[in-house]
Design a protein around this motif. Structure first.
Motif, PDB file in Angstrom:
ATOM      1  N   UNK A  53       0.836  -1.211   0.000  1.00  0.00           N
ATOM      2  CA  UNK A  53       0.000   0.000   0.000  1.00  0.00           C
ATOM      3  C   UNK A  53       0.864   1.251   0.000  1.00  0.00           C
ATOM      4  N   UNK A  54       0.334   2.303  -0.650  1.00  0.00           N
ATOM      5  CA  UNK A  54       1.134   3.515  -0.826  1.00  0.00           C
ATOM      6  C   UNK A  54       1.616   4.078   0.505  1.00  0.00           C
ATOM      7  N   UNK A  55       0.807   3.976   1.559  1.00  0.00           N
ATOM      8  CA  UNK A  55       1.209   4.577   2.839  1.00  0.00           C
ATOM      9  C   UNK A  55       2.352   3.830   3.508  1.00  0.00           C
ATOM     10  N   UNK A  56       2.701   2.648   3.014  1.00  0.00           N
ATOM     11  CA  UNK A  56       3.792   1.881   3.609  1.00  0.00           C
ATOM     12  C   UNK A  56       5.005   1.780   2.688  1.00  0.00           C
ATOM     13  N   UNK A  57       5.017   2.543   1.612  1.00  0.00           N
ATOM     14  CA  UNK A  57       6.154   2.500   0.698  1.00  0.00           C
ATOM     15  C   UNK A  57       7.254   3.444   1.165  1.00  0.00           C
ATOM     16  N   UNK A  58       8.479   3.213   0.685  1.00  0.00           N
ATOM     17  CA  UNK A  58       9.639   4.050   0.995  1.00  0.00           C
ATOM     18  C   UNK A  58      10.204   4.580  -0.315  1.00  0.00           C
ATOM     19  N   UNK A  59      11.012   5.641  -0.197  1.00  0.00           N
ATOM     20  CA  UNK A  59      11.529   6.283  -1.395  1.00  0.00           C
ATOM     21  C   UNK A  59      12.825   5.669  -1.883  1.00  0.00           C
TER      22      UNK A  59
END
Length: 727
Positions: free
Chosen positions: A544-550
């Protein structure tokens, strides 16, 4: 002066000729063999006889030429499919296979193919029409049938209506065969249908011919040699003979410029093909994977096509299959309410001029003033507005315009699986991909396609982004838990456990270097039942987008009871075991209470035991190193001694070798001298034998001479005695 003498040239010339006659070390290639079995109903010209292929093409109406290279894996895979098609169509089509790799063949010398196989079709010497689709039996047979019958004859209005209904893109030509057996316009139309197959491998555009004026009136064709392009969403068109020359290229260009295509077949050529990416770059795309057989009707394909037509039908209803062949345009007049004004003129340029001169409000004409063939005519009709939850005309009511694409499941099942398809290939798989937002959605079997499109098009879509995850192999219990897309929320969002999560990827070299650090940390914390050390491969698992890192590697800590207060490990701090342990204990203590203190004490005790164990291991290692150093010193001295002895032995070996060569030379000289003495002795023996023979001969001769002398003396004595007696 020596180099210019005739003798020098005489010596150099034979030497040059001798050196140039070096034998070739490259073996000559073996003679080619048949590529197809002898019982296959095709001519296999495995010696590259291109002239024989030309002769066979002249004898048949429809021919297929299969250019191959015997070593090509694609040719070997296509051989079975070509043979199957040849067995079914041997009575109608001449099949020829040519080996274009044999270096002595004419095909290799005249053709310049960059890949194999190459399939060319010929229709009564018209061609070549190259086939660039999938080399499978059903696809190849379908293409051959379209080449064999490029035009469909429509004898009645019913047949015309059926033809326009079944095909999305239909072209109808009207020709009168009264004056000549084959009018010139008909020949051009036939060649246009064949020429269109070069650009339309799937055969989406179908050509038909009408010879009856009453049938041609069904599409409002009155003039001979007229071409009608049927369109469902917009007004159909008639080829402008006054503006364009009636040639093969002009007809094809006109058809492909004005055709309607609401759904497209795409066929990525391989794993590294950019054809799919080019289409996805245009905007959101709906991909439909379905098992497709071009030779049979597909009910699912018809349903998807109907949904696509409804989606693109902005006028509220699709046009009739038989529409007015004039240049018409539908315009909405806001001041007139839900009405549509259709402006029809004789020529398209007149429509543009009319739109510039007449305002939109002038469309409010009564229907009696509408004339189909009038130069200036207007008609108004009311259009019922579709319900809000309908997909009819949704393309014009939504900012998320979808493009519809079809893919064959049998050809692209690997791609479908990567997008989230199940293991059953017989079921269709439909997904929407939005490359710009990096999202894609999968249609559940419980929902309808119309609802799926409607839910995607609304402002706040209720669809959930599909997460593609990689299922790891079953492993034994490990200190570090491997997290996937399916197990991410269950593992990380567990409110009863703290979670330390490492984001990594296979291609990340720094991530591989951190594996031993995380493993040591997991060993230190393995006694804590309330803490989970985990990692997730973000290269193969969507999150999910809220758990992604850059970027990777990254470390996040999710405290229990406070998952929304996750903390990221500082980027400017080295990822070492003490720093990671301090990071975990720091954010674990933020919860308060005696439990973190006891956890810290337990961890310190574990660290002390670890340090004590390390000290003892260091002492043992030091002892082992001292023993190894002494052993290494002894081995070094022994090696030096062996090297000295080896040098002495080498010197003695050299002396012995020199002595051996000297003795060998002396022995050779002695043998040579003995050989000379033996030869001299043999000569002396021969001379001695000869002397003995001569001596024997001389003795015999002396004996005979002595006896003769004695006889002569006796005779002389007897004579004298006789004389004395006589006297």
């Amino acid at each position: 002066l020596l180099y210019h003498t005739p003798l020098t040239y005489a010596l150099i010339l034979p030497l040059t000729l001798t050196c140039s006659r070096v034998k070739s070390v490259v073996a000559s290639p073996r003679a080619p063999l048949r590529f197809f079995p002898a019982e296959a109903p095709l001519a296999d010209l495995f010696l590259g006889q291109l002239e024989e292929a030309d002769r066979l093409l002249e004898e048949a109406d429809v021919s297929l030429v299969f250019y191959y290279a015997p070593w090509c894996a694609h040719c070997l895979a296509a051989r079975q499919h070509v043979q199957q098609v040849a067995l079914r169509l041997a009575q109608q089509v001449q099949f020829v296979a040519v080996n274009c790799w044999w270096h002595q063949g004419r095909c290799r010398k005249q053709k310049s193919f960059f890949q194999y196989p190459v399939i060319h079709l010929f229709y009564r010497r018209v061609g070549p029409i190259e086939y660039r689709g999938p080399v499978r039996a059903e696809y190849l047979e379908s293409f051959i049938q379209r080449v064999s019958a490029p035009l469909t004859y429509l004898p009645s209005v019913r047949a015309l209506h059926t033809f326009l209904t079944q095909h999305q893109q239909a072209v109808v030509g009207y020709f009168q065969f009264n004056s000549s057996p084959q009018p010139a316009g008909y020949i051009i139309f036939l060649l246009s249908a064949l020429h269109a197959l070069r650009r339309d491998q799937q055969g989406e555009v179908r050509f038909a011919v009408v010879t009856n004026q009453a049938v041609a009136g069904g599409v409002s064709l009155r003039e001979d040699e007229s071409v009608y392009l049927h369109r469902r969403l917009n007004s159909s068109l008639v080829f402008p003979r006054t503006q364009r020359n009636f040639t093969v290229q002009a007809v094809c260009d006109w058809v492909f410029e004005n055709r309607e295509s609401v759904i497209h077949w795409i066929q990525p050529t391989g794993a590294k093909s950019y054809s799919l990416e080019a289409e996805l770059q245009k905007g959101p795309a709906l991909l439909t994977f379905l098992p497709h057989n071009p030779l049979a009707a597909n009910q699912l394909l018809t349903q998807v096509t109907d949904v696509a037509l409804q989606y693109h039908s902005c006028s509220g209803s699709q046009e009739d299959s038989v529409s007015v062949p004039r240049c018409c345009r539908s315009l909405l007049d806001p001041s007139a309410g839900p009405s549509v004004c259709e402006l029809c003129v004789s020529h398209c340029w007149a429509l543009e001029l009319y739109l510039q001169r007449v305002s939109l409000s002038s469309c409010r004409s009564v229907q009696s003033s509408y004339g189909v063939f009038g130069r200036w005519s207007v008609c108004c009709r009311s259009v019922p507005r579709p319900p809000p939850d309908s997909i009819t005309g949704l393309q014009c009511r939504s900012n998320k315009t979808l493009r519809f694409y079809l893919l064959d499941t049998q050809l692209h099942w690997t791609l479908a699986q990567r997008l989230g398809a199940s293991a059953d290939q017989s079921l269709p798989f439909i997904t929407i991909i939005n490359l710009r937002d990096e999202t894609h959605y999968v249609l559940n079997h419980t929902d309808t396609l119309a609802d799926f499109i409607q839910n995607f098009s609304v402002s706040y879509s209720p669809l959930h982004r599909h997460l593609v995850g990689h299922k790891p192999q079953q492993q034994s219990q490990s200190l570090i838990q491997e997290v996937t897309s399916d197990s991410f929320l269950h593992t990380v969002m567990d409110s009863q456990r703290d979670v330390l999560l490492l984001y990594y990827s296979v291609w990340c070299g720094f991530c591989s270097a951190l594996n031993h650090v995380f493993l040591q940390l997991a060993r230190l914390l393995q006694g804590n039942s309330a803490l989970t050390v985990a990692r997730v491969n973000v290269g193969r698992n969507d999150l999910p987008w809220e758990f992604m890192v850059d970027h990777v590697p990254s470390v996040l800590f999710f405290p229990r009871h406070r998952k929304q207060m996750s903390v990221k490990f500082p980027e400017n701090t080295p990822m070492t075991v003490p720093n990671l342990l301090r990071f975990v204990l720091q954010h674990t203590e933020s919860g308060g209470g005696a439990e973190p203190r006891s956890l810290l004490e337990a961890e310190l005790q574990v660290l002390q035991r670890q340090v004590f164990s390390l000290h003892r291991a260091r002492e043992r290692l030091s002892q082992q190193l001292s023993v190894l150093w002494r052993e290494n010193r002894r081995l070094t001295l022994h090696t030096h001694t062996l090297q000295t002895q080896n040098a002495e032995l080498q010197e003695q070996s050299l002396q012995l070798e020199t002595l051996y060569r000297e003795k060998t030379r002396q022995l050779s000289d002695t043998v040579h001298r003995l050989q000379e003495l033996a030869d001299a002795s043999e000569e002396l023996l021969k001379e001695n034998s000869l002397l003995r023979v001569l001596l024997t001969v001389l003795r015999e001769r002396d004996g005979r001479d002595t006896e003769r002398q004695e006889e002569e003396g006796q005779e002389a004595a007897d004579g004298q005695e006789g004389k004395r007696e006589a006297s």
